[in-house]
Write a protein that holds these residues in place. Structure first.
Motif, PDB file in Angstrom:
ATOM      1  N   VAL A  17       0.857  -1.194   0.000  1.00 35.34           N
ATOM      2  CA  VAL A  17       0.000   0.000   0.000  1.00 35.34           C
ATOM      3  C   VAL A  17       0.889   1.238   0.000  1.00 35.34           C
ATOM      4  N   VAL A  18       0.581   2.193  -0.871  1.00 34.82           N
ATOM      5  CA  VAL A  18       1.301   3.476  -0.848  1.00 34.82           C
ATOM      6  C   VAL A  18       0.278   4.619  -0.886  1.00 34.82           C
ATOM      7  N   ALA A  19       0.681   5.788  -0.421  1.00 34.74           N
ATOM      8  CA  ALA A  19      -0.188   6.963  -0.539  1.00 34.74           C
ATOM      9  C   ALA A  19       0.190   7.721  -1.802  1.00 34.74           C
ATOM     10  N   ALA A  20      -0.831   8.226  -2.497  1.00 36.45           N
ATOM     11  CA  ALA A  20      -0.580   8.906  -3.767  1.00 36.45           C
ATOM     12  C   ALA A  20      -1.520  10.098  -3.925  1.00 36.45           C
ATOM     13  N   PRO A  21      -1.048  11.129  -4.653  1.00 30.75           N
ATOM     14  CA  PRO A  21      -1.880  12.324  -4.819  1.00 30.75           C
ATOM     15  C   PRO A  21      -2.896  12.159  -5.941  1.00 30.75           C
TER      16      PRO A  21
END
Ligand code: TXA
Ligand code: MG
Length: 310
Positions: A17-21
């Motif tokens: 899981v990664v955070a992305a804009p």
């Protein structure tokens, strides 16, 4: 921890899981092919399992893979607003999308986001689910620092700076041959009406236990501070959330949401201001609710009301 686009693509492919804009808010991204990663998103956010996720794809063409038949109006909506901050909830082909994503519902939500980094991520790693990158109930994240505050400094974040829109996509649900708004958002009811030729039904302003969007059941977007909503700001209050073009009592702390001439800028700063209240340990704040009831202001009002609900 800030990561490169190549690292983000690899991590998504590997089932992480990664955070992305996006153009609306930051999201927690996982591949639709990795149920374990999707479960991890629910756990990280402390999100109830009955609140479904939006599948983000690169083009409207890709949505066809999931549906036997597209509802009337799908094409014109996609043409008018994608890529962009609109989510369409449609009936899907059985077995085409994992049930955990849809929270067991027969319909699923799709969106083509408009941000070069998220488009590169989807092009590299395939369709991804992406709820807003915040702890459930808290204000959404509109910059990398917000994500790191909620999930820790080591959490992998693809840095796209501050989000352009600042509030989430508008969710439209295909119901009985028409489109209804399940969640107000960055696209206004007026914009939708112009494209569909009729005014879409708005969500109940009261909290019900059977909203069109399960997510609307919960308290949302909320700082720890108690928000007092006022038609006019009373004299005896300490902190005001207000507008740059109004004057308030000089003894008060003023948190500026933006100008009454620019609802887009107010939407863009709203969650940042909510989060500042918490950072500064503010317990009570009074919100100037004397603003129009049209266009994007309707979504702004709804977000403030949800944030104030106890
Ligand atoms: O702007 C956005 O939409 C952001 C960015 C990251 O793309 N995403 C976002 O996701 O706001 P989330 O999970 O925080 O909110 C999704 C909303 C929830 O209210 C959920 O209940 C609703 O969409 N939703 C998702 N799938 C649905 C479905 N099948 N039926 C009805 N509502 C659905
Ligand atoms: Mg959310």
């Amino acid at each position: 921890m800030r990561i490169s686009i190549d690292t983000a693509i690899q991590m998504i492919k590997d089932g992480e899981v990664v955070a992305a804009p996006t153009e609306t808010v930051y999201g927690l991204a996982a591949s639709i092919e990795h149920p374990k990663a999707i479960e991890q998103i629910f756990a990280l956010k402390k999100r109830p399992a009955n609140n479904p996720l939006i599948t983000h794809v690169a083009t409207s063409q890709e949505v066809r893979d999931f549906a036997d038949e597209l509802p009337r109006g799908f094409e014109v909506l996609a043409e008018a607003f994608w890529p962009g901050p609109l989510t369409l909830v449609i009936p899907i082909k059985e077995g085409s999308l994992s049930s955990i994503i849809r929270a067991g519902l027969p319909k699923a939500a799709f969106r083509v986001p408009d941000h070069p980094l998220i488009q590169a991520l989807i092009n590299g790693a395939g369709p991804i689910v992406m709820p807003s990158a915040n702890l459930s109930g808290k204000p959404s994240s509109t910059k990398p620092e917000h994500v790191e505050l909620d999930f820790g400094a080591e959490f992998p974040v693809l840095d796209g700076g501050i989000c352009e829109k600042g509030i989430e996509s508008t969710v439209l649900i295909a119901e009985e041959g028409v489109w209804k708004i399940g969640r107000l958002g960055s696209i206004t009811a007026e914009q939708i009406e112009e494209v569909l030729g009729y005014s879409p039904e708005l969500p109940d302003s009261e909290v019900t236990d059977k909203p069109l969007c399960p997510g609307q059941m919960y308290r949302h977007y909320a700082p720890k501070a108690r928000l007092h909503l006022c038609g006019s700001i009373p004299d005896q209050c300490s902190v005001v959330l207000g507008f740059s073009d109004r004057t308030y009592h000089p003894a008060k702390v003023i948190k500026v949401l933006g100008s009454l001439d620019d609802p887009g800028a107010v939407a863009k700063s709203l969650y940042q201001v909510f989060r500042e209240l918490d950072e500064e340990g503010i317990i009570d704040a009074w919100v100037d609710m004397d603003f129009p009831n049209t266009g994007l202001w309707v979504s702004i009002r709804e977000r403030i009301k949800k944030a104030a609900a106890q």
